[in-house]
Design an enzyme around this catalytic site. Sequence first.
Site, mmCIF file in Angstrom:
data_model
loop_
_atom_site.group_PDB
_atom_site.id
_atom_site.type_symbol
_atom_site.label_atom_id
_atom_site.label_comp_id
_atom_site.label_asym_id
_atom_site.label_seq_id
_atom_site.Cartn_x
_atom_site.Cartn_y
_atom_site.Cartn_z
ATOM 1 N N THR A 47 38.826 37.263 39.492
ATOM 2 C CA THR A 47 40.220 37.296 39.051
ATOM 3 C C THR A 47 41.161 37.464 40.228
ATOM 4 O OG1 THR A 47 39.507 38.327 36.981
ATOM 5 C CG2 THR A 47 41.846 38.438 37.510
ATOM 6 N N TYR A 110 39.640 33.059 25.796
ATOM 7 C CA TYR A 110 40.394 32.134 24.952
ATOM 8 C C TYR A 110 39.661 31.759 23.664
ATOM 9 C CZ TYR A 110 43.382 28.374 23.321
ATOM 10 O OH TYR A 110 44.189 27.595 22.540
ATOM 11 N N TYR A 136 30.891 40.585 33.429
ATOM 12 C CA TYR A 136 32.218 41.124 33.748
ATOM 13 C C TYR A 136 32.991 41.293 32.452
ATOM 14 C CZ TYR A 136 36.956 41.065 35.883
ATOM 15 O OH TYR A 136 38.251 41.341 36.258
ATOM 16 N N ARG A 141 42.141 40.938 29.751
ATOM 17 C CA ARG A 141 42.393 39.570 30.191
ATOM 18 C C ARG A 141 41.752 38.514 29.291
ATOM 19 N NH1 ARG A 141 44.566 38.742 35.193
ATOM 20 N NH2 ARG A 141 44.746 40.552 36.577
ATOM 21 N N LYS A 164 30.159 44.638 35.446
ATOM 22 C CA LYS A 164 31.423 45.088 36.010
ATOM 23 C C LYS A 164 32.276 45.499 34.819
ATOM 24 C CE LYS A 164 35.653 43.685 38.390
ATOM 25 N NZ LYS A 164 36.430 42.568 39.016
ATOM 26 N N ILE A 206 33.703 47.431 41.945
ATOM 27 C CA ILE A 206 34.224 46.164 42.445
ATOM 28 C C ILE A 206 35.729 46.344 42.526
ATOM 29 C CG2 ILE A 206 34.510 43.707 42.011
ATOM 30 C CD1 ILE A 206 31.762 43.658 40.764
#
Length: 298
Positions: A47, A110, A136, A141, A164, A206
């Site tokens: 990202t 999405y 992740y 997001r 993550k 991270i």
Amino acid sequence: MPQPLFRGVLTALVTPFRDGAVDEAAFRSLVKRQIERGVHGLVPVGTTGETATLSHAEHKRVVELCIEEAAGRVPVIAGCGSNATAEAIDLMRHAKAVGAHGALVVTPYYNRPSQEGLYRHYAALNDAVELPILVYNVPSRTAGDISNETLARLAKLPNIVGVKDATGDLARASLMRLMCGEDFVMLSGDDPTALGYIAHGGHGCISVTSNVMPGSCAKMVEAALAGDFAGALVWQDKLIRLHKALFLDASPSPTKFALAKLGLCGEEVRLPLVPCADAVKPAILDALHAAGIEVPLS
């Protein structure tokens, strides 16, 4: 018990741009600085690396640059996420071919798959490419959240090695450790709560902030992993304002502003992102000073 391959501070690298193109020289310099300052791994094209605006050719080139510059000194976990399983497999195959040590794969965004769809997505990646995969999870997001129950299923697959976790939910971390087992790598994806995450059994972070202050972030996490939480708290107190300031505008614009103030790369981002807003720059500069970095205040 052997230590996990992915442990400590792994920097979620920015992708510098110059005149609309990837600034390869600046990127190489950033990678070199990270390693020299003591980070424990690198994560290109996530990202923070603005992967959503990179072409496939640019994405793959940045991975190659990172691996070339790191030259085996630290692990490189290549961002390979997509909301199309076939595309993620393609990115993973490239990452493996050029020498990445692992793949960071964001939960599909999405299209909002079910938990069964998430399981099958990662199971397909597990079966297609023999490369360690970090799941992740960043619901803010992706509009999707992979459950601990699904992660526990995935943890039984040979190439799904960890997560993550960018939820900021520390109670989830303790339950995850119990459900997925001690060998499952747990990395925080949320700088402000990384110290607490390690206390709950995490193996590191991270980090976005380590783009700017790699040495300090590494020392904080090293202290925490060694059980020196008093020492880690000293570093946390120096860094917490910067952790927060780097998200006062759409990331990674504030991080690129801070790096530009240090003379390390330009501020350029790609639409739909825009450069860091002037209104938040004073707070970022104040946070840099609080963290011990001397930069001009204007």
